[in-house]
Write an enzyme that holds these catalytic residues in place. Structure first.
Site, short mmCIF file in Angstrom:
data_model
loop_
_atom_site.label_atom_id
_atom_site.label_comp_id
_atom_site.label_asym_id
_atom_site.label_seq_id
_atom_site.Cartn_x
_atom_site.Cartn_y
_atom_site.Cartn_z
CE LYS A 196 0.55 0.83 4.60
NZ LYS A 196 1.56 1.68 5.16
NE ARG B 199 7.47 8.20 7.11
CZ ARG B 199 7.19 7.39 8.12
NH1 ARG B 199 6.73 7.89 9.25
NH2 ARG B 199 7.36 6.08 8.02
CG ASN B 200 4.51 5.91 1.80
OD1 ASN B 200 5.57 5.66 1.24
ND2 ASN B 200 4.17 5.34 2.95
#
Length: 416
Positions: free
Chosen positions: A279, A343-344
């Site tokens: 993910k 963060r992604n």
């Protein structure tokens, strides 16, 4: 006379044959019965470790279901355990707090002596989630340790549970270096959501290789869970998976407090690990969608089709597709794709604004960047197309433009 003798012999044979047949049938029946008893005894012995965790005062629960309805059973003091958390980062701190809420004796291992001193004296983590107190009223004690001697002593406790909360890429080297102090029967619950990039392995395989053991008890915790929200007491649901379901039940009982944290069990560690790790690049893709200026229509479509690709890869790698439909898959995917805390997701937005990957990773660790490379390795290995994974990977490495990515995804031939 000869004829009459033959008649007598035939008469004797005709009376003996049924007796032999009856005896043979009885022998087969009793042999089958004995084999069933033997197999039943083997099954009883195989399940005995599971049953002892699920039985109390005549109560039994079916395997694989949520056991939260037996609240009095779970709160019994005799089931409290020693928990050692490896890593005092944000999620390690949150896991220690959740374990202590269940009344378990909880220890956090870190290398920073000053951080350890503050945790023990002021009951807070000065580096992560410093606004939250680690004092649990009516719960277990949280202590910090910072030396290998202390860690070895804590791990020597019979029945100790290890909650692993180290960064993914540091995990196998750490276990390899310290395997001599890890008890062979200690349950290791991995909370890191990622892959070991050096060997393109799932964390479970990398940990077993590092320990040079094939029978180390392992479990894997995943699901939509920001550490800060766990500390705030926001209701949070997680899933824990293990090849040996009773090990998953141990973690379920350890972390569920029936107020803010509830844990479900699974026997699909492959699916739970894939959902938690893959993910991350999809969340980078969600950030790219936002960075391109698109709205909810586009983001919802991207997340929906991405979950379909994740299911395809899960099936090809031996996991259960139903796992991706649950907390470890679509649940975690929604959390990290729709939240600005991810963060992604923030990384994807910054990439679309023209920032370089190298500069972004100087500020924070973004698991989705490197994991995108491994996702393509897995896709090629399994012979899968996975267009969203491939577009995200190409955008990260500047192989295509944002406009080309949109045209590629929207212009593909329709499939049934």
């Amino acid at each position: 006379m000869r004829f009459s003798t033959n008649q007598r012999e035939d008469s004797r044979l005709s009376s003996i044959v049924p007796a032999i047949a009856v005896s043979f049938g009885c022998g087969v029946f009793f042999a089958t019965h004995l084999l069933r008893l033997r197999d039943r005894e083997r099954l009883r012995k195989a399940c005995s470790r599971t049953q002892k965790h699920l039985i109390k005062k005549g109560q039994r629960s079916a395997l694989g279901i949520d056991l939260a309805r037996y609240i009095p059973l779970w709160r019994d003091k005799k089931y409290k355990q020693k928990v050692v958390v490896l890593g005092a980062g944000a999620f390690g701190t949150a896991m220690a707090y959740a374990a202590a809420q269940g009344g378990n004796e909880t220890v956090i291992y870190m290398r920073d002596a000053e951080q350890c001193k503050t945790i023990n004296n002021e009951h807070r983590n000065p580096k992560y989630l410093s606004d939250f107190s680690l004092h649990v009223e009516g719960g277990g004690e949280i202590r910090g340790i910072c030396t290998l001697e202390d860690l070895k002593e804590e791990l020597s406790t019979p029945g100790v549970v290890i909650l692993h909360a180290l960064p993914c890429q540091l995990t196998p080297p750490w276990f390899k270096e310290h395997k001599d102090i890890i008890p062979k029967d200690a349950l290791i619950c991995c909370t890191a959501k990622g892959l070991y990039l050096r060997t393109n392995q799932l964390m479970g395989h990398a940990i077993l290789d590092a320990l040079d053991r094939s029978d180390q008890p392992l479990a894997f915790l995943s699901g939509p869970s920001f550490a800060e929200e766990i500390m705030k007491g926001n209701p949070t649901t997680l899933v824990v998976a293990s090849d040996e379901l009773f090990q998953a039940v141990r973690i379920q009982r350890l972390l569920s407090n029936f107020k803010t944290v509830r844990v479900f069990t699974s026997d699909d560690p492959v699916g739970v690990q894939l959902g938690g790790a893959l993910k991350n690049p999809l969340a980078v893709g969600a950030g790219m969608v936002a960075g391109m200026g698109f709205g909810t229509n586009t983001l919802s479509a991207m997340v929906t089709r991405a979950s379909h690709e994740l299911r395809q890869l899960c099936i090809a790698m031996g996991g259960n597709p139903r796992t991706i439909d649950g907390l470890a898959g679509i649940g975690d995917l929604m959390l990290t794709c729709f939240s600005s805390q991810s963060r992604n997701q923030r990384c994807g937005q910054r990439l679309m604004k023209g920032e370089r990957v190298e500069d972004i990773q100087k500020d924070c660790t973004v698991e989705g960047i490197a994991t995108a490379d491994v996702a393509i390795v897995y896709a090629d290995m399994c012979g899968l197309d996975l267009p969203i994974f491939r577009c995200v990977h190409s955008l990260i490495h500047k192989k295509i433009s944002a406009d080309d990515a949109v045209l590629d995804l929207m212009g593909r031939r329709s499939q049934k």
